[in-house]
Design a protein around this motif. Structure first.
Motif, PDB file in Angstrom:
ATOM      1  N   UNK A 291       0.835  -1.210   0.000  1.00 20.42           N
ATOM      2  CA  UNK A 291       0.000   0.000   0.000  1.00 20.42           C
ATOM      3  C   UNK A 291       0.867   1.257   0.000  1.00 20.42           C
ATOM      4  N   UNK A 292       1.952   1.225   0.760  1.00 22.85           N
ATOM      5  CA  UNK A 292       2.878   2.360   0.740  1.00 22.85           C
ATOM      6  C   UNK A 292       3.505   2.533  -0.647  1.00 22.85           C
ATOM      7  N   UNK A 293       3.830   1.401  -1.278  1.00 21.76           N
ATOM      8  CA  UNK A 293       4.383   1.473  -2.637  1.00 21.76           C
ATOM      9  C   UNK A 293       3.354   2.037  -3.614  1.00 21.76           C
ATOM     10  N   UNK A 294       2.082   1.657  -3.478  1.00 26.48           N
ATOM     11  CA  UNK A 294       1.051   2.163  -4.382  1.00 26.48           C
ATOM     12  C   UNK A 294       0.889   3.678  -4.252  1.00 26.48           C
ATOM     13  N   UNK A 295       1.000   4.191  -3.021  1.00 28.35           N
ATOM     14  CA  UNK A 295       0.926   5.640  -2.835  1.00 28.35           C
ATOM     15  C   UNK A 295       2.098   6.341  -3.525  1.00 28.35           C
ATOM     16  N   UNK A 296       3.291   5.761  -3.364  1.00 29.29           N
ATOM     17  CA  UNK A 296       4.462   6.347  -4.029  1.00 29.29           C
ATOM     18  C   UNK A 296       4.343   6.235  -5.537  1.00 29.29           C
ATOM     19  N   UNK A 297       3.791   5.135  -6.007  1.00 30.46           N
ATOM     20  CA  UNK A 297       3.610   4.962  -7.450  1.00 30.46           C
ATOM     21  C   UNK A 297       2.680   6.035  -8.015  1.00 30.46           C
ATOM     22  N   UNK A 298       1.643   6.362  -7.289  1.00 34.80           N
ATOM     23  CA  UNK A 298       0.736   7.428  -7.738  1.00 34.80           C
ATOM     24  C   UNK A 298       1.480   8.769  -7.802  1.00 34.80           C
ATOM     25  N   UNK A 299       2.288   9.058  -6.787  1.00 41.54           N
ATOM     26  CA  UNK A 299       3.048  10.301  -6.789  1.00 41.54           C
ATOM     27  C   UNK A 299       4.060  10.338  -7.929  1.00 41.54           C
ATOM     28  N   UNK A 300       4.622   9.180  -8.254  1.00 45.80           N
ATOM     29  CA  UNK A 300       5.566   9.105  -9.375  1.00 45.80           C
ATOM     30  C   UNK A 300       4.860   9.455 -10.680  1.00 45.80           C
ATOM     31  N   UNK A 301       3.653   8.918 -10.870  1.00 45.82           N
ATOM     32  CA  UNK A 301       2.903   9.219 -12.101  1.00 45.82           C
ATOM     33  C   UNK A 301       2.587  10.710 -12.206  1.00 45.82           C
ATOM     34  N   UNK A 302       2.206  11.316 -11.077  1.00 45.67           N
ATOM     35  CA  UNK A 302       1.913  12.757 -11.087  1.00 45.67           C
ATOM     36  C   UNK A 302       3.171  13.559 -11.405  1.00 45.67           C
ATOM     37  N   UNK A 303       4.290  13.165 -10.782  1.00 51.52           N
ATOM     38  CA  UNK A 303       5.527  13.914 -10.990  1.00 51.52           C
ATOM     39  C   UNK A 303       6.064  13.724 -12.409  1.00 51.52           C
ATOM     40  N   UNK A 304       5.873  12.546 -12.982  1.00 49.21           N
ATOM     41  CA  UNK A 304       6.310  12.332 -14.369  1.00 49.21           C
ATOM     42  C   UNK A 304       5.499  13.204 -15.337  1.00 49.21           C
TER      43      UNK A 304
END
Length: 577
Positions: A291-304
């Motif tokens: 779940x922590x990884x999924x939150x970071x993955x979402x932030x990565x998509x936004x930042x990309x």
């Protein structure tokens, strides 16, 4: 207080034995955590003895058991405690913590380089300016993780970008600035030049072999992390289901007749249940990390997306003009460097999550899977050998739990995740976990959701709420494995330590002194009768003494003036004619 002292003494004895006999460097805080939690366990703890006056043989048995379990990599209880300890101490789950730790460590390394840059004198020679220029290149590469500072191709590309921003004359003016002004200018310069290098490398013709491209690193890290988490979660779920199905085949709970039927003794099923608990705990820990990884993955998509937007904005700006002012284009490069830094922080967080996952996986060796499979085969063989079933009523099973008392707080169950498993099965079988399909709130005053196999199980718990909840509370709080699975270990330890907090005294010593009387207070309200001339005080003293001499003490004078017994005198109102 003796109970707490005894547990501390047990912890110290364990630390000495680990060091002297095993030559192991064990974390004392973890051993104290194990001792306080295992002491409450009904099977392996010290609940059957008086901890205020324990017998030495029982304490020695308890200590030997902890050492043996710690050295055994396949022990279920110690494995669950190690997993729980990793999750408690694994602060790298938090993205903010990872960012702060990496920045702090990175800043310590950069401070040496920054100090070396700022020490150049105002009267620099040509050779010193060349050295300063080279140090700036290394600083920019290291500050934004553009690659290896030893890569001469990367340093050449950085030098070209640096030349486009600051020239030789500007470099001479730089060393003439104050030190704190130099520091601020160096940061802005690094952000601008770093953004230029990142932008130049983003094109298809970019040198990806020498210049780091964090977008590709993130794509590869996300692909590998997603695959690793899915594989681990599937394996944990498969083994958990395998063990629970084996337990379910060997017991039959009839909510209508209120009976429990089993052929294999429940103690034998408890051995198999230990592996169900291990894989259930493993699955929950992995799910938390995922779940922590999924939150970071979402932030990565936004930042990309933000990264692509800045690149497109810079391209549009450059395509419209041939000569562009620095105030128009440089802020975009600075912002691009900030986005690049955020992407690096997200990559660092993914790396730390993978480290925690690998640490958890190392606690579940293949031997545990082999032991679980062999235990299932052994129970199936024993079931075929035993011909008669053993039938026990619910009341008999719950009455057997009244022997030992527990001080576990029922209200703490509101913070536990207990609705995934059947609460009635847990209570009747003294700890066997089976999946729940129905959720019900039995207590309307507290937000506690219980899980049950079906509506008949939930109906029985509603009708027999008091004996059910009392037995359920004892099963949960007297089993270290269940306390770990339901995240009740912190509540138990908090309650364990709160019992020995010394009550502060109602009396307290106070050290004070008499206030110092200020005779000549020259504040504004006290300016009356204050003078710097000492003869004024003499004259005032003579005047007050003269008034005192003229005061009469004759009673006749007081009667004449109507002052004697004035409090008893009353005048009648005047009557009008």
């Amino acid at each position: 207080m003796p109970r707490h002292k005894i547990l501390i003494d047990i912890t110290q004895r364990l630390m000495r034995r680990f060091e002297e006999e095993r030559d192991l460097d064990v974390e004392e805080e973890f051993i104290a955590y194990v001792v306080h939690l295992l002491a409450r366990d009904i099977r392996r703890g010290l609940l059957k003895c008086d901890l205020n006056k324990p017998r030495s043989c029982e304490v020695n048995r308890f200590i030997d058991g902890i050492i043996k379990d710690y050295m055994d990599p396949t022990d279920p209880t110690m494995t669950m405690m190690k997993m729980s300890w990793i999750m408690k101490k694994g602060k790298t789950i938090d993205l903010k913590y990872v960012k702060e730790q990496y920045e702090e460590k990175f800043q310590e390394e950069l401070d040496i380089l920054i100090e070396d840059i700022l020490q150049h004198p105002e009267t620099c020679s040509k050779l010193q300016l060349d050295q300063l220029f080279s140090k700036m290149q290394v600083f920019i590469v290291a500050c934004y993780n553009l690659g290896s500072p030893k890569n001469h191709v990367l340093l050449k590309l950085t030098a070209q970008a640096l030349n486009s921003v600051i020239g030789r004359s500007d470099l001479q003016n730089y060393v003439l600035k104050k030190k704190y002004h130099r520091m601020e200018y160096l940061k802005r310069l690094a952000a601008t030049v770093g953004g230029i290098v990142i932008f130049n490398n983003d094109t298809p013709e970019g040198d990806r072999q020498n210049v780091r491209y964090v977008i590709e690193d993130l794509d590869m890290a996300q692909t590998n992390t997603e695959e690793a988490f899915n594989t681990a979660l599937q394996q944990a779920s498969k083994m958990r289901t395998f063990c629970q199905m084996a337990v379910n085949e060997n017991i039959k709970i009839d909510a209508n007749d209120m009976t429990l039927t089993h052929r294999v003794p429940l103690e034998g099923l408890q051995r198999l249940n230990q592996f169900s608990l291990i894989y259930a705990m493993f699955y929950r820990c992995l799910n938390t990390l995922h779940l922590s990884y999924e939150n970071t993955k979402y932030l990565v998509n936004v930042e990309q997306k933000r990264y692509q937007c800045v690149i497109a904005k810079i391209n549009d700006t450059l395509s419209m003009r041939t000569a562009i002012e620095s105030e128009l284009i440089f802020p975009h490069f600075v912002y691009l460097s900030q986005v690049w830094t955020n992407l690096n922080n997200f990559l660092n967080h993914i790396v730390e999550l993978n480290k925690l996952r690998e640490h958890l996986e190392s606690l579940i060796p293949l031997e545990i899977k082999s032991l679980a499979e062999s235990t299932v085969a052994e129970i199936q063989a024993k079931r075929q050998r035993i011909k008669s079933d053993n039938v026990v009523s619910f009341d008999e099973r719950m009455a057997a739990l009244k022997v030992h008392q527990t001080d576990g707080n029922f209200c703490s169950l509101a913070r536990a995740d207990i609705n995934e498993f059947c609460a009635l099965t847990l209570t009747i079988t003294n700890g066997l976990i089976l999946p729940a399909h129905v959720q019900r709130k039995l207590c309307m005053n507290l937000n506690i959701s219980f899980g049950f196999r079906d509506h008949r199980f939930a109906r029985y718990a509603e009708l027999r709420f008091e004996p059910f909840i009392e037995a359920f509370r004892k099963v949960i709080f007297q089993n270290a494995n269940l306390a770990l699975l339901f995240h009740l270990d912190e509540e138990l330890l908090r309650q364990e330590l709160s019992d020995f907090v010394e009550v502060p005294s109602k009396q307290i010593d106070f050290c004070g002194q008499t206030e110092m009387v200020v005779t000549n207070d020259l504040s504004v309200p006290n300016w009356i009768n204050v003078t710097w001339n000492v003869w004024d005080y003499h004259r005032e003293t003579i005047h007050l003494a003269d008034i005192r001499k003229k005061q009469t003490r004759d009673s006749q004078t007081k009667v004449n003036y109507g002052q004697r017994n004035a409090q008893n005198q009353a005048d009648s109102p005047r009557r009008e004619m």
